[in-house]
Scaffold this motif. Structure first.
Motif, PDB file in Angstrom:
ATOM      1  N   VAL A  31      36.480  40.921  48.550  1.00  0.00           N
ATOM      2  CA  VAL A  31      36.884  39.776  47.740  1.00  0.00           C
ATOM      3  C   VAL A  31      35.783  39.410  46.762  1.00  0.00           C
ATOM      4  O   VAL A  31      34.597  39.420  47.101  1.00  0.00           O
ATOM      5  CB  VAL A  31      37.212  38.574  48.643  1.00  0.00           C
ATOM      6  N   LEU A  32      36.194  39.067  45.551  1.00  0.00           N
ATOM      7  CA  LEU A  32      35.259  38.602  44.539  1.00  0.00           C
ATOM      8  C   LEU A  32      35.168  37.082  44.612  1.00  0.00           C
ATOM      9  O   LEU A  32      36.186  36.388  44.586  1.00  0.00           O
ATOM     10  CB  LEU A  32      35.730  39.026  43.145  1.00  0.00           C
ATOM     11  N   GLU A  33      33.956  36.588  44.730  1.00  0.00           N
ATOM     12  CA  GLU A  33      33.765  35.143  44.827  1.00  0.00           C
ATOM     13  C   GLU A  33      34.205  34.463  43.545  1.00  0.00           C
ATOM     14  O   GLU A  33      33.962  34.952  42.438  1.00  0.00           O
ATOM     15  CB  GLU A  33      32.285  34.834  45.077  1.00  0.00           C
ATOM     16  N   ILE A  34      34.882  33.324  43.697  1.00  0.00           N
ATOM     17  CA  ILE A  34      35.355  32.580  42.527  1.00  0.00           C
ATOM     18  C   ILE A  34      34.247  31.653  42.069  1.00  0.00           C
ATOM     19  O   ILE A  34      34.165  30.480  42.446  1.00  0.00           O
ATOM     20  CB  ILE A  34      36.638  31.807  42.848  1.00  0.00           C
ATOM     21  N   SER A  35      33.359  32.208  41.295  1.00  0.00           N
ATOM     22  CA  SER A  35      32.274  31.414  40.711  1.00  0.00           C
ATOM     23  C   SER A  35      31.806  32.115  39.450  1.00  0.00           C
ATOM     24  O   SER A  35      31.995  33.316  39.292  1.00  0.00           O
ATOM     25  CB  SER A  35      31.112  31.260  41.701  1.00  0.00           C
ATOM     26  N   ASP A  36      31.202  31.335  38.574  1.00  0.00           N
ATOM     27  CA  ASP A  36      30.600  31.905  37.360  1.00  0.00           C
ATOM     28  C   ASP A  36      31.599  32.589  36.440  1.00  0.00           C
ATOM     29  O   ASP A  36      31.210  33.465  35.668  1.00  0.00           O
ATOM     30  CB  ASP A  36      29.475  32.879  37.726  1.00  0.00           C
ATOM     31  N   PHE A  37      32.859  32.194  36.512  1.00  0.00           N
ATOM     32  CA  PHE A  37      33.806  32.672  35.503  1.00  0.00           C
ATOM     33  C   PHE A  37      33.576  31.839  34.239  1.00  0.00           C
ATOM     34  O   PHE A  37      33.576  30.608  34.299  1.00  0.00           O
ATOM     35  CB  PHE A  37      35.249  32.524  35.985  1.00  0.00           C
ATOM     36  N   ASP A  38      33.377  32.491  33.116  1.00  0.00           N
ATOM     37  CA  ASP A  38      33.027  31.717  31.925  1.00  0.00           C
ATOM     38  C   ASP A  38      34.216  31.327  31.062  1.00  0.00           C
ATOM     39  O   ASP A  38      34.126  30.355  30.297  1.00  0.00           O
ATOM     40  CB  ASP A  38      31.967  32.455  31.091  1.00  0.00           C
ATOM     41  N   TYR A  39      35.306  32.031  31.165  1.00  0.00           N
ATOM     42  CA  TYR A  39      36.502  31.668  30.410  1.00  0.00           C
ATOM     43  C   TYR A  39      37.733  31.754  31.310  1.00  0.00           C
ATOM     44  O   TYR A  39      37.874  32.721  32.072  1.00  0.00           O
ATOM     45  CB  TYR A  39      36.695  32.575  29.193  1.00  0.00           C
ATOM     46  N   SER A  68      39.921  38.801  35.853  1.00  0.00           N
ATOM     47  CA  SER A  68      40.551  38.570  37.149  1.00  0.00           C
ATOM     48  C   SER A  68      41.826  37.750  37.039  1.00  0.00           C
ATOM     49  O   SER A  68      42.003  36.986  36.085  1.00  0.00           O
ATOM     50  CB  SER A  68      39.574  37.811  38.078  1.00  0.00           C
ATOM     51  N   TRP A  69      42.640  37.917  38.042  1.00  0.00           N
ATOM     52  CA  TRP A  69      43.768  37.015  38.272  1.00  0.00           C
ATOM     53  C   TRP A  69      43.439  36.177  39.497  1.00  0.00           C
ATOM     54  O   TRP A  69      43.038  36.709  40.537  1.00  0.00           O
ATOM     55  CB  TRP A  69      45.059  37.790  38.484  1.00  0.00           C
ATOM     56  N   ILE A  70      43.639  34.901  39.362  1.00  0.00           N
ATOM     57  CA  ILE A  70      43.345  33.924  40.411  1.00  0.00           C
ATOM     58  C   ILE A  70      44.525  32.973  40.498  1.00  0.00           C
ATOM     59  O   ILE A  70      45.120  32.630  39.465  1.00  0.00           O
ATOM     60  CB  ILE A  70      42.053  33.155  40.061  1.00  0.00           C
ATOM     61  N   ARG A  71      44.861  32.546  41.697  1.00  0.00           N
ATOM     62  CA  ARG A  71      45.973  31.611  41.814  1.00  0.00           C
ATOM     63  C   ARG A  71      45.591  30.428  42.712  1.00  0.00           C
ATOM     64  O   ARG A  71      44.685  30.535  43.533  1.00  0.00           O
ATOM     65  CB  ARG A  71      47.227  32.289  42.364  1.00  0.00           C
ATOM     66  N   GLN A  72      46.298  29.348  42.506  1.00  0.00           N
ATOM     67  CA  GLN A  72      46.098  28.165  43.337  1.00  0.00           C
ATOM     68  C   GLN A  72      47.445  27.633  43.778  1.00  0.00           C
ATOM     69  O   GLN A  72      48.257  27.238  42.929  1.00  0.00           O
ATOM     70  CB  GLN A  72      45.313  27.077  42.610  1.00  0.00           C
ATOM     71  N   SER A  73      47.649  27.641  45.071  1.00  0.00           N
ATOM     72  CA  SER A  73      48.897  27.151  45.639  1.00  0.00           C
ATOM     73  C   SER A  73      48.777  25.676  45.967  1.00  0.00           C
ATOM     74  O   SER A  73      47.666  25.175  46.167  1.00  0.00           O
ATOM     75  CB  SER A  73      49.227  27.938  46.907  1.00  0.00           C
ATOM     76  N   PRO A  74      49.916  24.968  46.027  1.00  0.00           N
ATOM     77  CA  PRO A  74      49.872  23.540  46.338  1.00  0.00           C
ATOM     78  C   PRO A  74      49.149  23.271  47.653  1.00  0.00           C
ATOM     79  O   PRO A  74      49.459  23.880  48.673  1.00  0.00           O
ATOM     80  CB  PRO A  74      51.355  23.165  46.433  1.00  0.00           C
ATOM     81  N   GLY A  75      48.179  22.404  47.602  1.00  0.00           N
ATOM     82  CA  GLY A  75      47.470  22.026  48.816  1.00  0.00           C
ATOM     83  C   GLY A  75      46.484  23.056  49.310  1.00  0.00           C
ATOM     84  O   GLY A  75      45.908  22.879  50.390  1.00  0.00           O
ATOM     85  N   LYS A  76      46.273  24.119  48.562  1.00  0.00           N
ATOM     86  CA  LYS A  76      45.352  25.168  48.994  1.00  0.00           C
ATOM     87  C   LYS A  76      44.270  25.380  47.947  1.00  0.00           C
ATOM     88  O   LYS A  76      44.389  24.949  46.807  1.00  0.00           O
ATOM     89  CB  LYS A  76      46.107  26.477  49.238  1.00  0.00           C
ATOM     90  N   GLY A  77      43.245  26.064  48.341  1.00  0.00           N
ATOM     91  CA  GLY A  77      42.184  26.403  47.408  1.00  0.00           C
ATOM     92  C   GLY A  77      42.587  27.570  46.524  1.00  0.00           C
ATOM     93  O   GLY A  77      43.645  28.159  46.676  1.00  0.00           O
TER      94      GLY A  77
END
Length: 131
Positions: free
Chosen positions: A112-120, A37-46
């Motif tokens: 949406v895929l829940e952001i949990s249980d990513f191992d690497y 997956s690709w996941i991002r985190q913006s300033p001040g956001k989850g």
């Protein structure tokens, strides 16, 4: 030990296309039952899940981003790529690639895929959008 390394331009101008790469080592991106997956985190956001490419090459995208993103892979190089078109300052974020078992799929109602249980996870790459 699987390792992921993101890379990208760091700075992109508004309306341009952002292209990121994730090099995977210590394991193959075609290994059965895993997805990337690709996941991002913006300033001040989850954190925001953007999309995934599974071991078989199938892709799924966050519906809120689907019109602007594309995930691909190069199996010969064992790497993934992410493209985001028509970027705006709202796309400023740290972008991560991460691995998870493909036993759990994106929610069939939300897409949406829940952001949990990513191992690497990779260490992330910072992207700023500015003219």
């Amino acid at each position: 030990q699987v390792q992921l390394q993101e890379s990208g331009p760091g700075l992109v101008k508004p309306s341009q296309t952002l292209s990121l790469t994730c090099i995977v080592s210590g394991g193959s991106i075609t290994t059965s039952s895993y997805a990337w997956s690709w996941i991002r985190q913006s300033p001040g956001k989850g954190r925001e899940w953007m999309g995934v490419i599974a071991y078989d090459g199938s892709t799924y995208y966050n519906p809120s981003l689907k019109s602007r993103i594309s995930i691909a892979r190069d199996t010969s190089k064992n790497q993934l790529s992410l493209q985001v078109t028509s970027v705006t300052p709202e796309d400023r974020a740290v972008y991560y690639c991460a691995r998870r078992s493909w036993e759990v799929r994106p929610n069939r109602h939300t897409g949406v895929l829940e952001i949990s249980d990513f191992d690497y996870w990779g260490q992330g790459t910072q992207v700023t959008v500015s003219s």
